[in-house]
Design an enzyme around this catalytic site. Structure first.
Site, PDB file in Angstrom:
ATOM      1  N   SER A 124       3.716 -11.027  -6.760  1.00 22.38           N
ATOM      2  CA  SER A 124       3.071 -10.499  -5.549  1.00 22.38           C
ATOM      3  C   SER A 124       1.564 -10.575  -5.668  1.00 22.38           C
ATOM      4  CB  SER A 124       3.490  -9.033  -5.357  1.00 22.38           C
ATOM      5  OG  SER A 124       2.660  -8.397  -4.411  1.00 22.38           O
ATOM      6  N   TYR A 148       4.233  -0.342  -8.988  1.00 24.44           N
ATOM      7  CA  TYR A 148       4.943  -1.547  -8.536  1.00 24.44           C
ATOM      8  C   TYR A 148       4.177  -2.798  -8.976  1.00 24.44           C
ATOM      9  CZ  TYR A 148       5.871  -5.444  -5.427  1.00 24.44           C
ATOM     10  OH  TYR A 148       6.114  -6.712  -4.947  1.00 24.44           O
ATOM     11  N   LYS A 152       5.028  -6.021 -11.802  1.00 26.55           N
ATOM     12  CA  LYS A 152       4.913  -7.471 -11.542  1.00 26.55           C
ATOM     13  C   LYS A 152       3.993  -8.119 -12.580  1.00 26.55           C
ATOM     14  CE  LYS A 152       7.511  -7.851  -7.862  1.00 26.55           C
ATOM     15  NZ  LYS A 152       8.778  -8.603  -7.924  1.00 26.55           N
TER      16      LYS A 152
HETATM   17  C1  WQD Z   1      -0.892  -4.476   6.055  1.00 24.24           C
HETATM   18  C2  WQD Z   1      -2.064  -3.906   6.828  1.00 24.24           C
HETATM   19  C3  WQD Z   1      -2.465  -1.575   6.430  1.00 24.24           C
HETATM   20  C4  WQD Z   1       1.315  -0.249   8.246  1.00 24.24           C
HETATM   21  C5  WQD Z   1       2.211  -4.509   0.896  1.00 24.24           C
HETATM   22  C6  WQD Z   1       2.315  -4.458  -0.580  1.00 24.24           C
HETATM   23  C7  WQD Z   1       2.401  -5.842  -1.138  1.00 24.24           C
HETATM   24  C8  WQD Z   1       3.516  -6.619  -0.485  1.00 24.24           C
HETATM   25  C9  WQD Z   1       3.341  -6.624   1.030  1.00 24.24           C
HETATM   26  C10 WQD Z   1       5.421  -6.509  -1.953  1.00 24.24           C
HETATM   27  C11 WQD Z   1      -2.938  -2.957   6.006  1.00 24.24           C
HETATM   28  C12 WQD Z   1      -2.047  -1.814   7.877  1.00 24.24           C
HETATM   29  C13 WQD Z   1       0.275  -1.022   7.756  1.00 24.24           C
HETATM   30  C14 WQD Z   1       1.098   0.595   9.351  1.00 24.24           C
HETATM   31  C15 WQD Z   1      -1.189  -0.124   9.440  1.00 24.24           C
HETATM   32  N1  WQD Z   1       4.774  -6.067  -0.848  1.00 24.24           N
HETATM   33  N2  WQD Z   1      -0.953  -0.955   8.348  1.00 24.24           N
HETATM   34  N3  WQD Z   1      -0.156   0.635   9.910  1.00 24.24           N
HETATM   35  O1  WQD Z   1      -0.207  -3.100   2.120  1.00 24.24           O
HETATM   36  O2  WQD Z   1      -1.017  -5.475   2.643  1.00 24.24           O
HETATM   37  O3  WQD Z   1       1.007  -5.158   1.246  1.00 24.24           O
HETATM   38  O4  WQD Z   1       3.292  -5.237   1.437  1.00 24.24           O
HETATM   39  O5  WQD Z   1       5.132  -7.414  -2.691  1.00 24.24           O
HETATM   40  O6  WQD Z   1       2.648  -5.729  -2.518  1.00 24.24           O
HETATM   41  O7  WQD Z   1       1.128  -3.851  -1.063  1.00 24.24           O
HETATM   42  O8  WQD Z   1       1.119  -4.636   3.672  1.00 24.24           O
HETATM   43  O9  WQD Z   1       2.123  -4.318   5.888  1.00 24.24           O
HETATM   44  O10 WQD Z   1       1.785  -2.283   4.404  1.00 24.24           O
HETATM   45  O11 WQD Z   1      -0.196  -3.377   5.454  1.00 24.24           O
HETATM   46  O12 WQD Z   1      -2.310  -0.081   9.964  1.00 24.24           O
HETATM   47  O13 WQD Z   1       2.000   1.345   9.840  1.00 24.24           O
HETATM   48  O14 WQD Z   1      -1.577  -3.140   7.919  1.00 24.24           O
HETATM   49  O15 WQD Z   1      -3.500  -0.591   6.344  1.00 24.24           O
HETATM   50  O16 WQD Z   1      -4.279  -3.142   6.407  1.00 24.24           O
HETATM   51  P1  WQD Z   1       0.109  -4.527   2.426  1.00 24.24           P
HETATM   52  P2  WQD Z   1       1.287  -3.606   4.882  1.00 24.24           P
END
Ligand code: WQD
Length: 343
Positions: A124, A148, A152
């Site tokens: 990841s 997590y 990895k």
């Molecule tokens: C994306 C953006 C949030 C939800 C995570 C893991 C990563 C991988 C993918 C496993 C950010 C914003 C999110 C919401 C929001 N997983 N957001 N409202 O955090 O980049 O990555 O998932 O491998 O390891 O860290 O993905 O989709 O949670 O967030 O505003 O309800 O959307 O702040 O900017 P992230 P995400």
């Protein structure tokens, strides 16, 4: 000769199983269904009109894992199985280390014992830590900011040590950015347990009326519109990246890590607007404070995968929104709970 897919019933695993079967590979799926549903595999069979063996096995069950290798001629392994929620990993780190690392150790032990030395590992972009300079290259400094991500990172180190101990292994480490979307059939897709942590499934559930609005975490980031920027990649592009990685490990020995991303940064509001444009639906939202641990901007430099794997993402953000919505609207409550014996 078969390809063993651990975690093959999961979101990325099931999409990769479709691409493997369509590419003519024989596959075996091993999954403990702790975070996935057997129905996804029933759908894989329907989409591809192909059948394959399924083992309801936990990687911590050493004897059962060994049985899989004794009963089948495994040529290579695609290793997806693992717990993957960043927030959850902070509250139950022991479960994450036990499941992800000990499970991988059991898998590697049985692979070595049965002379199976070809593996593609699902890593990841989280291994780059929170402040990597963008676009992120594979030689960027590594550093996890949550359990997590640490699992990895440790597994990547494990794989490097295995390779240094026996250079006849073929190992590819794939660092995913933000996988979203679904197979064009709408038959398989992302089916998070409970309220989604990730952005796209939350958007599609708001569109489906399951939540009144989207919470946007922060509009004060140093980005073009103040909201977080990420590298969203269509899950089918991610799946085809695994086919290219498999071809590489089958073709010879060595070890390498590759970013699977588009190289394009998309903000939260960009994604919301693209989704509204594609579906004609309106997504209500409210701006809340930043989410702890989030970075402002994260997107890949995908050059190394293009040059060394012959892979690049081809689907755009509109495809991702259209396909994600088709899955959500065809499966408003995700997969039905089916028993493994019934598939
Ligand atoms: C994306 C953006 C949030 C939800 C995570 C893991 C990563 C991988 C993918 C496993 C950010 C914003 C999110 C919401 C929001 N997983 N957001 N409202 O955090 O980049 O990555 O998932 O491998 O390891 O860290 O993905 O989709 O949670 O967030 O505003 O309800 O959307 O702040 O900017 P992230 P995400």
């Amino acid at each position: 000769m078969s390809i063993l897919v651990t975690g093959g019933a999961g979101y990325i695993g099931s999409h990769t199983c479709v691409e493997l079967l369509n590419a003519g590979y024989d596959i075996i799926v091993l999954d403990n269904f702790s975070n996935s549903n057997p129905e996804s595999l029933q759908r894989v069979r329907q989409i591809t009109n192909k059948s394959f063996k399924i083992y309801d096995v936990d990687l911590l069950e050493r004897e059962k894992v060994e049985m899989v290798f004794e009963e089948n001629h495994v040529e290579a392994v695609l290793h997806f199985a693992g717990l993957k929620a960043v927030g959850e990993s902070v509250s139950i780190p022991i479960d994450y280390y036990q499941n992800n690392i000990t499970g991988t150790l059991v898998l590697l032990e049985m692979m070595a014992r049965h002379k199976v030395k070809k593996i593609v590992f699902s890593s990841s972009a989280t291994v780059y830590g929170a402040n990597a300079s963008v676009p992120i290259i594979e030689d960027s400094p590594l550093g996890a900011t949550n359990p997590y991500g640490s699992t990895k990172l440790i597994i990547e180190q494990l794989l490097n040590d295995v390779y240094l101990s026996d250079r006849s292994w073929g190992i590819v480490i794939l660092r995913y950015f933000n996988p979203i979307g679904a197979h064009i059939s709408g038959e398989i897709g992302e089916d998070p347990k409970g309220k989604p942590n990730n952005l796209m499934p939350y958007i599609t559930q708001v569109a489906a009326g399951k939540h009144p609005r989207l919470n946007i975490y922060g509009k004060d980031y140093p980005t073009h519109d103040g909201t977080g920027v990420r590298d969203y990649i269509h899950v089918v592009d991610l799946a085809t990246g695994h086919i290219k990685a498999l071809e590489k490990v089958l073709s010879g020995k060595g070890i390498g890590a590759y970013n699977l991303g588009t190289g394009t940064g998309i903000s939260v509001l960009d994604l919301v607007h693209a989704f509204e444009q594609v579906t004609g639906l309106n997504i209500q939202y409210q701006i809340l404070d930043r989410r702890p641990g989030d970075s402002a901007t994260c997107f890949a430099d995908p050059k190394k995968a293009r040059e060394e794997l012959g892979w690049e993402a081809i689907k755009g953000i509109e495809d991702m929104c259209r396909d994600a919505w088709r899955w959500q609207s065809k499966n408003p409550n995700g997969y039905k709970k089916v028993d493994i014996v019934s598939i």
